[in-house]
Each structure stands twice: as structure tokens, then as C-alpha cells.
Scaffold this motif. Structure first.
Motif, mmCIF file in Angstrom:
data_model
loop_
_atom_site.group_PDB
_atom_site.id
_atom_site.type_symbol
_atom_site.label_atom_id
_atom_site.label_comp_id
_atom_site.label_asym_id
_atom_site.label_seq_id
_atom_site.Cartn_x
_atom_site.Cartn_y
_atom_site.Cartn_z
ATOM 1 N N TYR A 90 0.777 -1.535 -0.269
ATOM 2 C CA TYR A 90 0.515 -0.195 0.145
ATOM 3 C C TYR A 90 1.112 1.097 -0.318
ATOM 4 C CZ TYR A 90 0.665 -1.413 4.927
ATOM 5 O OH TYR A 90 1.455 -1.550 6.348
ATOM 6 N N LEU A 129 -5.358 -3.941 5.338
ATOM 7 C CA LEU A 129 -4.552 -4.075 3.794
ATOM 8 C C LEU A 129 -3.547 -5.483 4.196
ATOM 9 C CD1 LEU A 129 -3.575 -0.604 4.103
ATOM 10 C CD2 LEU A 129 -5.488 -1.515 2.809
ATOM 11 N N SER A 169 -6.840 -2.269 -7.952
ATOM 12 C CA SER A 169 -6.245 -1.709 -7.157
ATOM 13 C C SER A 169 -5.429 -2.930 -7.276
ATOM 14 C CB SER A 169 -7.234 -1.543 -5.876
ATOM 15 O OG SER A 169 -7.777 -0.591 -6.606
ATOM 16 N N CYS A 171 -6.169 -5.494 -5.592
ATOM 17 C CA CYS A 171 -6.262 -5.870 -3.560
ATOM 18 C C CYS A 171 -6.124 -7.056 -3.499
ATOM 19 C CB CYS A 171 -7.999 -5.452 -3.528
ATOM 20 S SG CYS A 171 -8.370 -4.588 -3.523
ATOM 21 N N THR A 416 -5.589 3.988 1.730
ATOM 22 C CA THR A 416 -5.609 3.202 2.193
ATOM 23 C C THR A 416 -7.384 2.374 1.695
ATOM 24 O OG1 THR A 416 -8.134 4.326 2.796
ATOM 25 C CG2 THR A 416 -6.056 4.679 3.658
ATOM 26 N N TYR A 417 -6.699 2.252 0.152
ATOM 27 C CA TYR A 417 -8.117 1.114 -0.405
ATOM 28 C C TYR A 417 -9.365 0.771 0.287
ATOM 29 C CZ TYR A 417 -3.633 1.176 -3.038
ATOM 30 O OH TYR A 417 -2.521 1.372 -3.886
#
Length: 469
Positions: A90, A129, A169, A171, A416-417
Motif C-alpha cells: 500500500y 490491508l 487496485s 487488492c 487506504t484502499y
């Protein structure tokens, strides 16, 4: 002289004792018994490190192990001496991704502290995260997706339907999909509301999650009068289930909070305090405080509430003068509420070479959210006059003034996704087995102790709740 008889059993016992003594003697000499055994390095939380963010987890025997407790005095490093090692995903240019999260030995509970009931003293953003469920490879192979229904539509979120936001993103947990199709309300895994709650009128499955997202403080958000609706909350407050702050500061190394600077931040600055403001009727009395402060030190007020003008069309040029002309900036929020710290502080002030003077959240909230020694809180002083006296001291003492900028270079404001963390939380079996409920979300969001119209110095929790006016 006749020797006493020794039984065979006693002889055997004495022989064993002698052998054990010799064995322990050699082991102590070689320090084999006391040398920590190396374990495989993981990037998840180990039992011994439960109180650390997952991004800092290491195991015994690892060369990357962080020694010492989490509570520390800030260390100051020489200029450019601290270079972060492998950064978590991140961070900018971060490459370190988490591995599946193990469970506690002998238990079925996960190690990660993801929700307020797991850890009420942090925002848990990093843990979320870095969370990947223990069986995530199986989930991927099955190809099952968690469905998130945005009940207010896609527009308010500025996202597209489908999986794009999770895949783009990158993730760690990306097996989720977004939809605004209300026909899927009965089957969605999560129904997410933004700022306004609208009843679905359907029978909810027992494990379906309802979550409310609030961007603004309680004074400017909907008063939800329906009880027992929401399982999760998403707000700027650190006790939310999915914390969504305006900005998030993260150190590269939690033990290095200051580094020496090679720049004089006071150089050639001839003006004292600046403030850009357009809302002159804030209920926390910030304008009145600024006017009182003006009696004792120069405070230049730009915008609708002051005599100086700087067009919003040239906002960047306006804020450039903070870097070159002013030593201090009033980062005053429009409301004094718990954890309410907005871009007025993070963007307008900390992104500039100016020292912010803050009003809004409680002093302990700034301490938890801001870089170490990066601001001055008005409630540290009994009055505007006392604050002005300290600002005059800083104005004359460049070394003391520059000490407020040693945080620069020790970390960064991270993405901070939000969607990544929501998706990861939806894969937490422990949270979904027995979903929690907010019996009265208003009591939590706007109840006693959340906001005050005055100073936090003399704050007493109100007996009434915050109204919508």
C-alpha cells in the motif's frame, strides 16, 4: 570397611541423573538450548506480535525482526540516514504482499485484529490491508464472488459495476463485485449505503451485512431513526468497522518518527499566521477564536471571512504563499468532533512547509492520526493570548520552529484502499458467522461525548444527542 549395598534400581537412577547433568552442561556451554530456533518468515501476525500492525510482523530468528516494544520515545536519525527496506504493497512502489492468514494454534479463530471488538485502540487499517483468509486459495479456485450492492447507486461512489476497482487496485483479496441493481438486494453479501439510508423492504438473509458510510461529521449527516439495521459502519472515526479517514499517515518504521532536516523552514518567512476560510458561521467558534488571536499576533484571514482575497480558481498559487511567506497556518475544522480531521489539516497544511495550528478533533485524536510533533493544538493553551505568546517564541527561535518538521521523510500518506478492505472483511468467516448489530447507530454516531461546541479542555459529555439543525 564394608560398603553399603546399592540396589540396581538406584544405580540406574543415579546413572540417568549423571548423564542428564553432562548433557545440560555441554548444552549450556554451547548455548544450544538458549539459541532461538529459526522459523519460516511470514508477513502475517504471529501470536507473540499480536499488538503490532501486520505490515511490521516478523518472527523470531529473522534478520528483519523488530526488537523492543511498540511504545517508544521518538528516535531522531541523521539526514537521509533512514532508507526503508521492502515496503508493504500500500506504500508508493510497495512490493510486499501478504500471505494467507493462519489461525491461532489449537483454535479456529484468526490472528488478525480486523474489527473494533478485536482492537478498540487503533484504526486497524493496516491489519485489514494485510489480511488474506487462511483458505483463500480454495476460494479462488471455486470462483465464487462476494456481491456488494451500492444501494444509492454507482454515481456517488464514482466507480463502475463489476470487479474493476478490485483488480485495478491489485487488492490482495479481489474476489468481490460491485452492483447497483436493487433486484439483487435479497442475495447480496453486503448492502452499502452512502450518507443516506433507504429501507430495502425485503427480508434479509441472516448473514447479510448492512453498512452505512458517512463522510461528514454528525452535525451534517442523516439522523437514522430505524433501530437494529446496521452491522458495520464506515466513517472517519477510528472505532468504525471500516475506517475511512480523509488521509492516513504511516511510518516506514514505527521506531523512526523523526529525521534531521537539511532545510531551514523558517528561512525568509516574514509573516506569522495565515488562514483560508469561507464558512464564517461554524458552530465551534473558530472565527471568534481567530479574531481573538489577532489581538496578540499577526493573523491574515483570506476569503469571505477576512479582508484579504485569494481566488479559488488559483488555489494552488494561494497555498504557495504558505511555503514562502508564512510560518503558521490555522487548520481549523468547522466542527469539534471525535476523530474529525479533514483535508484542512492533511492537505492544506501538512503538504506545505508551514506549521499547522489545529482545532477540531480532540488532542488525543490528532496524536493518533498525525505525524509526531507536526502541529500545535489550540487546547494545549488556556487562551488565544497564551497561544500567541508561544508562537512568538517559535518565531524567534528557528531551531525550535524547525523541530516541528523532523517528521518529514519518515513515512507517507498512504492510499487506504477502501474497496480492498471491504472485500477482505467480507471474506472473514469469523465476522460473518455471528454478525454484530448496532442496536442504535445514532447513539454510537452522535451520542454523548462525540462532539462539543466549545473547547475540549473544558469538555463534559452532553446529556442530549446532536440534532439535525
Amino acid at each position: 570397611m564394608r560398603l553399603p549395598k546399592v540396589s540396581l534400581r538406584r544405580s540406574f537412577f543415579l546413572g540417568i541423573c549423571a548423564a542428564l547433568l553432562l548433557f545440560f552442561g555441554f548444552c549450556i556451554r554451547d548455548r544450544e538450548l538458549w539459541r532461538p530456533r529459526a522459523r519460516k518468515l511470514h508477513f502475517y501476525q504471529m501470536e507473540k506480535n499480536d499488538d503490532k500492525p501486520l505490515s511490521e510482523q516478523t518472527t523470531e530468528g529473522s534478520a528483519l525482526q523488530n526488537q523492543g516494544p511498540n511504545e517508544y520515545e521518538a528516535e531522531t536519525q541523521p539526514p537521509s540516514s533512514y532508507v526503508p527496506t521492502s515496503k508493504a504493497w500500500y506504500f508508493r512502489n510497495g512490493e510486499r504482499y501478504p500471505e494467507p492468514m493462519p489461525r491461532r494454534a489449537g483454535r479456529k479463530r484468526r490472528l488478525a485484529k480486523l474489527f473494533p471488538q478485536d482492537d478498540a485502540h487503533s484504526d486497524r487499517i493496516i491489519n485489514q490491508l494485510m489480511f488474506v483468509p487462511h483458505n483463500y486459495e480454495e476460494i479462488r479456485e471455486e470462483g465464487t464472488l462476494k456481491t456488494i450492492l451500492l444501494y444509492n447507486g454507482l454515481g456517488p461512489w464514482n466507480v463502475k459495476k463489476g470487479r474493476d476497482v478490485f483488480l485495478n487496485s491489485k487488492c490482495p483479496v479481489d474476489t468481490c463485485t460491485l452492483t447497483a441493481n436493487k433486484e439483487k438486494a435479497a442475495s447480496a453479501d453486503l448492502i452499502l449505503y452512502k450518507d443516506h439510508y433507504i429501507p430495502t423492504g425485503i427480508h434479509r438473509p441472516s448473514k447479510q451485512i448492512f453498512m452505512i458510510y458517512f463522510l461528514e461529521c454528525p452535525y451534517h449527516t442523516q439522523h437514522i431513526k430505524v433501530p437494529d439495521v446496521f452491522n458495520w459502519t464506515a466513517t472517519y472515526r477510528r472505532d468504525s468497522d471500516i475506517v475511512a479517514p480523509y488521509e492516513k499517515w504511516e511510518y516506514y518504521d514505527s521506531k523512526v518518527r523523526q529525521v534531521e532536516q537539511d532545510h531551514n523552514y523558517a528561512l525568509n518567512k516574514t509573516k506569522k499566521v495565515a488562514w483560508f476560510v469561507s464558512n464564517c458561521g461554524a458552530r465551534n467558534g473558530r472565527l471568534q477564536y481567530a479574531h481573538e488571536l489577532q489581538k496578540y499576533i499577526q493573523v491574515d484571514i483570506y476569503g469571505a471571512c477576512g479582508s484579504l482575497k485569494c481566488s479559488r480558481n488559483t488555489a494552488d498559487k494561494c497555498f504557495d504563499i504558505l511555503d514562502h511567506d508564512y510560518k503558521f497556518y490555522l487548520a481549523f475544522e468547522n466542527s469539534n468532533c471525535k476523530d474529525y480531521i479533514t483535508e484542512k489539516f492533511f492537505v492544506n497544511a501538512l503538504n506545505r512547509n508551514v506549521l499547522p495550528i489545529v482545532m477540531g478533533a480532540r488532542p488525543e485524536d490528532y496524536e493518533s492520526s498525525a505525524p509526531y510533533r507536526s502541529y500545535i493544538h489550540v487546547d494545549e493553551f488556556a487562551s488565544p493570548k497564551e497561544l500567541a505568546e508561544y508562537l512568538h517564541i517559535l518565531d524567534k527561535n528557528e531551531e525550535l520552529y524547525n523541530s516541528y518538521f523532523k517528521w518529514k521523510g519518515t513515512g507517507e500518506f498512504i492510499n487506504t484502499y477502501f474497496w480492498c478492505r471491504v472485500c477482505a472483511a467480507l471474506h472473514d468467516e469469523e465476522a460473518l458467522k455471528r454478525p454484530k448489530w448496532y442496536q442504535d447507530v445514532n447513539e454510537w454516531w452522535r451520542g454523548p461525548g462525540v462532539c462539543t461546541n466549545g473547547s475540549w479542555r473544558n469538555f463534559k459529555a452532553r446529556k442530549d444527542v446532536i440534532s439535525d439543525d
